[in-house]
Design a protein around this motif. Structure first.
Motif, PDB file in Angstrom:
ATOM      1  N   LEU A  22       0.896  -1.184   0.184  1.00  0.00           N
ATOM      2  CA  LEU A  22      -0.072   0.095  -0.014  1.00  0.00           C
ATOM      3  C   LEU A  22       0.724   1.301  -0.628  1.00  0.00           C
ATOM      4  CD1 LEU A  22      -2.504  -1.149   2.139  1.00  0.00           C
ATOM      5  CD2 LEU A  22      -2.875  -0.957  -0.064  1.00  0.00           C
ATOM      6  N   LEU A  32      -1.204   3.095  -4.998  1.00  0.00           N
ATOM      7  CA  LEU A  32      -2.326   2.940  -4.937  1.00  0.00           C
ATOM      8  C   LEU A  32      -2.810   2.652  -6.568  1.00  0.00           C
ATOM      9  CD1 LEU A  32      -5.684   3.257  -4.331  1.00  0.00           C
ATOM     10  CD2 LEU A  32      -6.195   5.401  -5.625  1.00  0.00           C
ATOM     11  N   GLN A  76      -1.163  10.413  -7.680  1.00  0.00           N
ATOM     12  CA  GLN A  76      -0.073   9.722  -6.305  1.00  0.00           C
ATOM     13  C   GLN A  76       1.431   9.880  -6.563  1.00  0.00           C
ATOM     14  OE1 GLN A  76      -0.296   5.586  -6.038  1.00  0.00           O
ATOM     15  NE2 GLN A  76      -0.581   5.849  -7.837  1.00  0.00           N
ATOM     16  N   LEU A  91      -3.291   5.087   3.163  1.00  0.00           N
ATOM     17  CA  LEU A  91      -4.027   4.084   2.522  1.00  0.00           C
ATOM     18  C   LEU A  91      -3.666   3.245   3.502  1.00  0.00           C
ATOM     19  CD1 LEU A  91      -2.154   3.768  -0.638  1.00  0.00           C
ATOM     20  CD2 LEU A  91      -4.452   4.844  -0.191  1.00  0.00           C
ATOM     21  N   ARG A 123     -10.520   0.454  -3.546  1.00  0.00           N
ATOM     22  CA  ARG A 123      -9.526   2.284  -3.562  1.00  0.00           C
ATOM     23  C   ARG A 123     -10.262   2.911  -4.420  1.00  0.00           C
ATOM     24  NH1 ARG A 123      -4.212  -1.771  -3.776  1.00  0.00           N
ATOM     25  NH2 ARG A 123      -5.133  -3.028  -1.937  1.00  0.00           N
ATOM     26  N   TRP A 172     -11.205   5.227  -2.254  1.00  0.00           N
ATOM     27  CA  TRP A 172     -10.206   6.208  -1.807  1.00  0.00           C
ATOM     28  C   TRP A 172      -9.089   6.784  -2.663  1.00  0.00           C
ATOM     29  CZ3 TRP A 172      -6.115   1.299  -1.080  1.00  0.00           C
ATOM     30  CH2 TRP A 172      -7.149  -0.209  -0.106  1.00  0.00           C
ATOM     31  N   ALA A 173      -9.612   7.070  -3.677  1.00  0.00           N
ATOM     32  CA  ALA A 173      -8.981   7.670  -4.888  1.00  0.00           C
ATOM     33  C   ALA A 173      -9.542   8.959  -4.736  1.00  0.00           C
ATOM     34  CB  ALA A 173      -9.045   7.304  -6.566  1.00  0.00           C
TER      35      ALA A 173
END
Length: 133
Positions: A13, A16, A31, A45, A55, A58-59
């Motif tokens: 992690l 990403l 990133q 993360l 994910r 997360w983005a």
């Protein structure tokens, strides 16, 4: 960054990776700053994974524009790149707890993306036979 480094970084992690419905791995360009992974991304993360395995969520969390107390509108990834690591790790921890409290892990393919994100496309280097970012 070669294929082995990326595989290790994704597993740990530190990077990403988003996998599309047709199993293509993409790596959001947000990133990377100045050819390096944004410092502190791994710590964020590692918190977010405790609340959701998506994910894509997360983005979105990292990229959603939001108003701050100083009146500025910024994205979390920009704040992380600016060195606000401790506050973003704490915020990620709280967000993960909230996601976990909802009791559901959202599928990344059931939610509309509300921001435009650019992506790094994998390329093949014929000289050494490895994928490059």
């Amino acid at each position: 960054m070669n294929r082995a480094w990326i595989a290790d970084a994704v597993r740990d992690l530190r990077v990403l990776q988003i996998t599309t419905a047709d199993r293509i791995h993409i790596y959001p360009s947000f990133q990377v700053r100045d050819g390096q992974i944004v410092p502190g991304l791994e710590l964020v993360l590692l918190e977010l994974v405790n609340g959701s395995c998506s994910r894509l969520m997360w983005a979105q969390w990292l990229n959603r524009p939001r108003n701050r107390s100083d009146g500025e509108t910024r994205r979390r990834i920009g704040e992380l790149a600016a060195g606000h690591i401790d506050s973003l790790v704490k915020e990620a921890r709280y967000t993960a707890a909230a996601w976990d409290a909802e009791g559901t892990v959202r599928s990344p393919w059931t939610h509309q993306i509300d921001t435009v994100t650019s992506f790094i496309v994998k390329t093949w280097d014929p000289k050494n036979g490895e994928e490059q970012l």
